[in-house]
Design an enzyme around this catalytic site. Structure first.
Site, mmCIF file in Angstrom:
data_model
loop_
_atom_site.group_PDB
_atom_site.id
_atom_site.type_symbol
_atom_site.label_atom_id
_atom_site.label_comp_id
_atom_site.label_asym_id
_atom_site.label_seq_id
_atom_site.Cartn_x
_atom_site.Cartn_y
_atom_site.Cartn_z
ATOM 1 N N LYS A 22 0.179 -11.289 -67.089
ATOM 2 C CA LYS A 22 1.503 -10.613 -67.199
ATOM 3 C C LYS A 22 1.959 -10.590 -65.621
ATOM 4 C CE LYS A 22 2.464 -6.096 -68.405
ATOM 5 N NZ LYS A 22 2.894 -5.338 -67.134
ATOM 6 N N SER A 23 1.074 -9.984 -64.864
ATOM 7 C CA SER A 23 1.569 -10.168 -63.313
ATOM 8 C C SER A 23 1.774 -11.445 -62.802
ATOM 9 C CB SER A 23 0.110 -9.296 -62.690
ATOM 10 O OG SER A 23 0.280 -8.026 -62.893
ATOM 11 N N ARG A 27 5.701 -12.989 -61.430
ATOM 12 C CA ARG A 27 5.656 -13.690 -60.027
ATOM 13 C C ARG A 27 6.183 -15.108 -60.101
ATOM 14 N NH1 ARG A 27 2.574 -9.402 -60.089
ATOM 15 N NH2 ARG A 27 2.146 -8.294 -58.159
ATOM 16 N N ASP A 314 -4.521 -0.353 -64.829
ATOM 17 C CA ASP A 314 -3.915 -0.355 -66.269
ATOM 18 C C ASP A 314 -5.027 -0.279 -67.340
ATOM 19 O OD1 ASP A 314 -1.509 -0.943 -65.286
ATOM 20 O OD2 ASP A 314 -1.544 -3.306 -65.147
ATOM 21 N N LYS A 341 3.356 5.531 -65.280
ATOM 22 C CA LYS A 341 3.425 4.047 -65.929
ATOM 23 C C LYS A 341 4.212 4.203 -67.080
ATOM 24 C CE LYS A 341 0.389 2.340 -63.214
ATOM 25 N NZ LYS A 341 0.721 1.201 -62.184
ATOM 26 N N ARG A 345 0.329 8.308 -68.744
ATOM 27 C CA ARG A 345 -0.729 7.874 -69.621
ATOM 28 C C ARG A 345 -1.835 8.945 -69.836
ATOM 29 N NH1 ARG A 345 -0.687 1.416 -67.988
ATOM 30 N NH2 ARG A 345 0.860 0.969 -69.665
HETATM 31 C C1 S3P Z 1 1.330 -4.586 -61.427
HETATM 32 C C2 S3P Z 1 0.851 -3.503 -60.559
HETATM 33 C C3 S3P Z 1 0.392 -2.243 -61.032
HETATM 34 C C4 S3P Z 1 0.109 -2.398 -62.438
HETATM 35 C C5 S3P Z 1 1.309 -3.060 -63.200
HETATM 36 C C6 S3P Z 1 1.496 -4.379 -62.675
HETATM 37 C C7 S3P Z 1 1.700 -5.880 -60.725
HETATM 38 O O1 S3P Z 1 1.475 -1.438 -60.941
HETATM 39 O O2 S3P Z 1 0.263 -1.101 -63.144
HETATM 40 O O3 S3P Z 1 1.113 -3.044 -64.692
HETATM 41 O O4 S3P Z 1 1.977 -6.831 -61.282
HETATM 42 O O5 S3P Z 1 2.147 -5.785 -59.338
HETATM 43 P P1 S3P Z 1 1.524 -0.647 -59.318
HETATM 44 O O6 S3P Z 1 1.847 -1.371 -58.413
HETATM 45 O O7 S3P Z 1 2.809 0.480 -59.730
HETATM 46 O O8 S3P Z 1 0.281 0.109 -58.977
#
Ligand code: S3P
Length: 433
Positions: A22-23, A27, A314, A341, A345
């Site tokens: 997902k991340s 991007r 996460d 979040k 959570r």
């Molecule tokens: C993410 C960063 C995390 C994570 C989120 C995805 C990202 O959040 O919890 O699900 O893709 O940069 P935080 O930057 O708020 O810790």
């Protein structure tokens, strides 16, 4: 929709691939939109969150073609006077886009409005507004919450140290730094996932890391390329946890991203005496990838060191689910970030576990979970995809069926979750609420 999970009568076996990360997908959508030329992406996560980011990029002027597993983004945004972008449930989408767009005054004339659903609209945005403000951005928000109204302005570089270890904050500042005058320096207060820093060089951007500082010169051009998105360890974690929990199970998960800034959950599984083995390591782009095998294990409670929290940020819902079925007490501390979040959570997970008869105490920055027998019952995702999947996995070893209400939120990150679990031998079914 509700998801009904029945206790497993036999071990889970088989092999799956988790959906795309997902991340990294978020991007690539944003960077592909900003870059000159075409970006071809395979393995892009087709979930509600990442499709919302892709739709936003399209709305901003990029042309996107979709063909089976391949997405082609013809980069170049604007010129557009104003746009309203709905990022749904996605914190990453909204925070990274705010950074990417705040300095693009040559592309967007008047105002860009970023909105989201009720959950996203209650999440804190000051953490990105403050550094972007100090770069000269003009962003207004009501009480530090959505909607964000951005009037793109020329930016100047800053040196910034966020208060919390957050990849979203870091990435918002770096993406703004791409068009700022001078060199942006982001000082990390602690490690957080580093996908942005790993990806930018592949689009031709020079990013330097020196100790805890990340440096990036403004005014560098981005050019498109070919990218493959590895599988998401955060999604794989649910399958692995199912393999650990159900006695006698033996499952494999292929093509999983194993970036060390993300693998805290594997450390936690090991500390709980969960048997997870890694094999077949390779790299995709600049990301380490491998295969993981999980076998049914006698799990033990564990005190999780607070410095592991950002590396598994996460995965706490699924860790809490495992803790509920483990022998002994699990102690989580230093995890107050979990309260902001997709849901709170800590509170939501504790409340749902109590409904399944679990003995626990919630604390301001964590929880104490005394593992033991888990009863069947009715629980609620409270709009949070990872809570829904964690409770579904726990249902595999409960004493009776577990019904998860509002489980449709799973589509946020892992639309094929129930099918994948069923393919490993779990019994679960969807029903209308
Ligand atoms: C993410 C960063 C995390 C994570 C989120 C995805 C990202 O959040 O919890 O699900 O893709 O940069 P935080 O930057 O708020 O810790």
């Amino acid at each position: 929709m509700k998801l009904i999970v029945r206790p497993c009568a036999r071990p889970l076996t088989g092999r799956r691939q988790p959906p795309g990360d997902k991340s990294i997908s978020h991007r690539l959508a944003i960077l592909g939109g900003l870059a000159a030329g075409q970006s071809t992406i395979t393995g892009y996560l087709q979930s509600a969150d990442t499709l919302a980011t892709l739709a936003a990029i399209e709305q901003l002027g990029a042309r996107v073609e979709r063909e089976q597993d391949e997405i082609r983004i013809h980069g170049g945004l604007g010129p557009i006077e104003r746009a309203s972008l709905d990022l749904g449930n996605s914190g990453t989408g909204v925070r990274l886009l705010a950074g990417a767009l705040a300095g693009r005054s040559e592309l967007f004339g008047a105002e860009l409005v970023l909105t989201g659903d009720a959950s996203l609209s209650s999440r804190p945005m000051a953490r990105i507004i403050d550094p972007l403000d100090s770069m000269g951005a003009e962003i207004s928000a009501r009480d530090g919450r959505l909607p964000l109204r951005i009037r793109p302005r020329p930016l100047r570089a800053v040196r910034y140290r966020p208060k919390m270890a957050s990849a979203q904050v870091k990435s918002a500042v770096l993406l703004a730094g791409l068009v700022a005058e001078g060199e942006t320096v982001l000082v990390e207060p602690g490690p957080s996932r580093d996908h942005t820093e790993r990806l930018l060089p592949a689009l031709g951007v020079d990013v330097q890391r020196v100790g805890d500082e990340i440096r990036l010169r403004g005014g560098q051009a981005l050019s498109g390329g070919r990218f493959h998105v590895p599988g998401d360890l955060s999604s794989a974690a649910f399958l692995l946890a199912a393999g650990l929990l159900v006695p006698g199970s033996d499952i494999e998960v292929d093509n999983v991203g194993l970036n060390p800034s993300r693998d805290g959950v594997l450390r936690i599984f090991a500390a709980m005496q969960g048997r997870v083995d890694r094999a077949a390591a390779s790299t995709v782009g600049d990301e380490p990838v491998g295969q993981l095998r999980a076998r049914g294990s006698t799990l033990r409670g564990v005190s999780i060191p607070p410095d592991w929290v950002p590396l598994a940020i996460d995965e706490f819902p699924i860790v809490m689910a495992l803790a509920a079925a483990a022998d002994g007490t699990t102690r989580i501390s230093g995890a107050e970030e979990l309260r902001v979040k997709e849901s709170d959570r800590l509170a939501v997970m504790c409340r749902q576990l109590l409904r399944l008869g679990v003995d626990l105490e919630e604390t301001p920055d964590g929880a104490l979970i005394h593992g033991g027998t888990v009863e069947g019952g009715v629980v609620d995702s409270c709009g949070d995809h990872r809570i829904a999947m964690s409770l579904a996995v726990l249902g595999l070893v409960a004493r009776g069926p577990v019904t998860i209400c509002n489980a449709q939120w799973i589509r946020t990150s892992y639309p094929g979750f129930a099918d994948d679990l069923a393919a490993l031998g779990a019994e679960l079914e969807w029903q209308e609420e």
